[in-house]
Design a protein around this motif. Sequence first.
Motif, PDB file in Angstrom:
ATOM      1  N   GLY A 108       0.819  -1.204   0.000  1.00 17.71           N
ATOM      2  CA  GLY A 108       0.000   0.000   0.000  1.00 17.71           C
ATOM      3  C   GLY A 108       0.854   1.256   0.000  1.00 17.71           C
ATOM      4  N   MET A 109       2.021   1.149   0.640  1.00 17.74           N
ATOM      5  CA  MET A 109       2.872   2.337   0.761  1.00 17.74           C
ATOM      6  C   MET A 109       3.628   2.645  -0.514  1.00 17.74           C
ATOM      7  N   THR A 110       3.700   1.686  -1.417  1.00 16.82           N
ATOM      8  CA  THR A 110       4.537   1.883  -2.600  1.00 16.82           C
ATOM      9  C   THR A 110       3.761   1.633  -3.879  1.00 16.82           C
ATOM     10  N   ILE A 159       5.312   8.416  -0.536  1.00 16.44           N
ATOM     11  CA  ILE A 159       5.278   9.772   0.013  1.00 16.44           C
ATOM     12  C   ILE A 159       6.592  10.500  -0.262  1.00 16.44           C
ATOM     13  N   THR A 160       7.703   9.831   0.039  1.00 20.31           N
ATOM     14  CA  THR A 160       8.978  10.513  -0.185  1.00 20.31           C
ATOM     15  C   THR A 160       9.244  10.676  -1.682  1.00 20.31           C
ATOM     16  N   PHE A 161       8.784   9.725  -2.461  1.00 18.07           N
ATOM     17  CA  PHE A 161       8.929   9.782  -3.918  1.00 18.07           C
ATOM     18  C   PHE A 161       8.253  11.041  -4.467  1.00 18.07           C
ATOM     19  N   LEU A 199      -1.923  10.588   0.149  1.00 11.98           N
ATOM     20  CA  LEU A 199      -1.086   9.409   0.319  1.00 11.98           C
ATOM     21  C   LEU A 199      -0.834   9.067   1.777  1.00 11.98           C
ATOM     22  N   THR A 200      -0.986  10.073   2.635  1.00 10.88           N
ATOM     23  CA  THR A 200      -0.658   9.869   4.035  1.00 10.88           C
ATOM     24  C   THR A 200      -1.432   8.691   4.603  1.00 10.88           C
TER      25      THR A 200
END
Lengths: 370, 510
Positions: B265-267, B370-372, B417-418
Amino acid sequence: MPVRRIDQDHTRFRQIVDGRIKRDLKKFVSSGELVGKQGDRFVTIPLPQIALPRFRHGTNPSQGVGQGEGQPGQPAPGQQGDQPGAGQAGEEAGEHELEVEVPIADLARILGEELELPAIEPRGQKQLRTDGQRYSGISRAGPNSLRHFKRTFREALKRQIASGQYDPDRPLVVPIREDMRFRAPKPTRQPEASAVVVYMMDVSGSMGGEQKEIVRIEAFWIDAWLRHQYRNLEVRYIVHDAEAHEVDQHSFFHLKESGGTKISSAYELCWELVRDRYPASEWNVYPFHFSDGDNWSSSDTTHCVKLLRDSLLPHCNQFCYGQVKSAYGSGQFKKDLDAAFRGEPKVVTSDITDRDGILPSIKAFLGKGR
Amino acid sequence: MANLTPELARLRDETCELARSYGLDCYDVIFELVDHDELNMVASYGGFPVRYPHWRFGMEYEHLGKSYAWGLSKIYELVVNNDPCYAYLMRSNSITEQKLVMAHVYGHCDFFKNNAWFARTSRKMMDELANHGARIRRYMDRFGQGTVEDFIDVVHSLDNLIDPYAVLGQRLAAPAAPAAPPAADAGETPRLPAKDYMDRYINPPAYLQRQQERIRSEAAQARRFPARPERDVLKFLLEHAPLESWQQDVLAMLRDEACYFAPQGMTKIMNEGWAVFWHSQLMTRHLCDASEIVHYCDTHSGTLATRPGQLNPYKLGVELYRHVEERWNKGRFGPEWMRCDDPEQRRAWNQPTGKGREKVFEVRRVHDDITFVDEFVTPEFAEEQKMFVYGRDQQTGQLVIVDRDYTKVKEQLLTALTNFGNPIIRVVDGNHGNRGELCLAHEWASGDLQLDQAQETLKGLQRLWGRPVHIETIAEGKGRLLSFDGKESKAQDVTASHPAVGRVGFGKKG
């Protein structure tokens, strides 16, 4: 092919859906929302509560990021709303209510279980039709590939307990030849009988929209049940005020007329129809009549009673009269019918005061298994 | 069980060889050829046909089956993060589609193996999930299907309450409780060393008072349970809720599964973008012959189609990777580039360094969505991609473009996205009101909770906790405390200054 896991889960899901429908049957029946979503063989039922609840944000975030042409202030491109004529449609993107398709046959089964409706014993020729074979029976002989493990085990356990061989501390169960049980084909039988339902409805001025809606919902469920019981079901519709006409389904539920009410006209038309087209030797006949209980005159009521007694009743399985309460109806007709046919099992009358009265009324009509 | 046709097997070897030659580093991939019904089945189980029995999977299966039958959706490909990787090919796909799917799969597989967020996911998940399934089946035999299923239902309704960042650090092993701070004497406040005559200036009364307050609040903090708000609600329940041993086991297994799926989910954007990046490379440079190119483009563009209101992770991901590659190829990075704010010059900037490929490989290793987005969505990118923020027009009810400002776009993206759009919820008090009640707090960031759903969820939570449960949140700008005490649901206003609401708000971004 082995039983796939997903089939078990799927069956379980259907069971849960069935359970929900059963639990909320009264709500579904009185809201009438099923009737509107009727397909050919399926009904779509909204079941949002079956999804598991979660802590989540509101489903319709007011903001988001998109890509495309346009200036600030202009409609975001590509949404359905900006096609002309689409109006507000399709705005709630991403929000879809959980809907489940349920075969009407299942609904009828659930209705039957809930109301404890007896299966109808068809009249006339009771030809039984064999409809394929399913391995739902049990036999003492058979090939090993059809061995029923659970049953075999149970038999062996029973035998050992009965003969005192069973030792609870050392629960060893050994089946012997006589304990073996096998799955066996079992013909399922279905009546070949045909049935016809004749719906009659008073469309005089005193029957309002709500009354007709009640009739519509009730007719849907009666149809579903009878279709479940008969392989071949025909439905005819008759409307009447001072005179009677046969109409199709749509006009039956939407026709609005005014004027007086002469119930005998409908009964006469119904009788002609049954006499000419549906001989009692081949058909199970179910006339249903819905009205608010006002009739033109008491002499007409007498005429109705005579028609019923002499002509219709001998041909019918059961005659049902549902009296929908309206602001104008006197409700006299039901009293007259009840008085005339006291002790006659083929005539069933019922009062439907509001939507909550639909279920009891269905129970009254179909609860006799005729 | 590879059941590929000889032609597909040859293709697989070829694709694998190509992928490796570009530096992709994959586990072995086992392709299976399945029909649409089997694929729907596998997809219903999230890729693992061996999972425990639950009606939810049956519901998903029915949904997928219907969508397929009505032509609404079709699953092209399904990959499982496992060693070896399992991937499923739809039998009815044309050979061009099969090529595309294989190339796509190798992209995913490389990502699973190399992205940092997946480093701690189990690579034997197929086996583990089969074990979970066997155990849960055994509990069902023993305690009854209904009982176990009810419990699973409750856990599922809470399984978004894990700490997705816990998978990285070793936070799973609870850190030893810090030694209790030495009880400060009531009258004794620590002073800075000072000579007598200076004491009044070095330790002024205001300072002493602050020190006392600090000591008091630290002491209060230490008495709290949990000492710090706990993001991993499932873990907290696992450790502290009065559960029977089978319930504990089931809860632990389901939590493990939720943690396993969390990195996916995060990526989402990165993972899909990476797979598209590689399938388009491999297809257009090698695998497609001239007769197939139109078919390929048709399929490919279907994958990248963007509908407004929905951000297509495939599209955003691949565009970002390409943007990054181009930037690093042209030397658009480093201090000089940062200092340059002349748009003309920036547009024409080209110092060939050839570092693009290296950079995208690095990006796929260290970032999550998120960082992306935070790092690489630049004003140029937002403009090039015609990104905008939309919102609902109050009068017409239509969705309209609100803004094309880059900072707004990015802010909106990051908000969405958070925590994958899930609300951030923590356990703040396991002894609420000193009555053993459980209190959660919703850290309000981007939107209100759905209150009716929240009330329903509390009912399940209460069954686990045994005592009344509460959640603090903000609805329509006002603090609300929702409660369920086992019999009735309650909602009351609380002032925003309520200690628990004020308490949250540290912890990582995300």
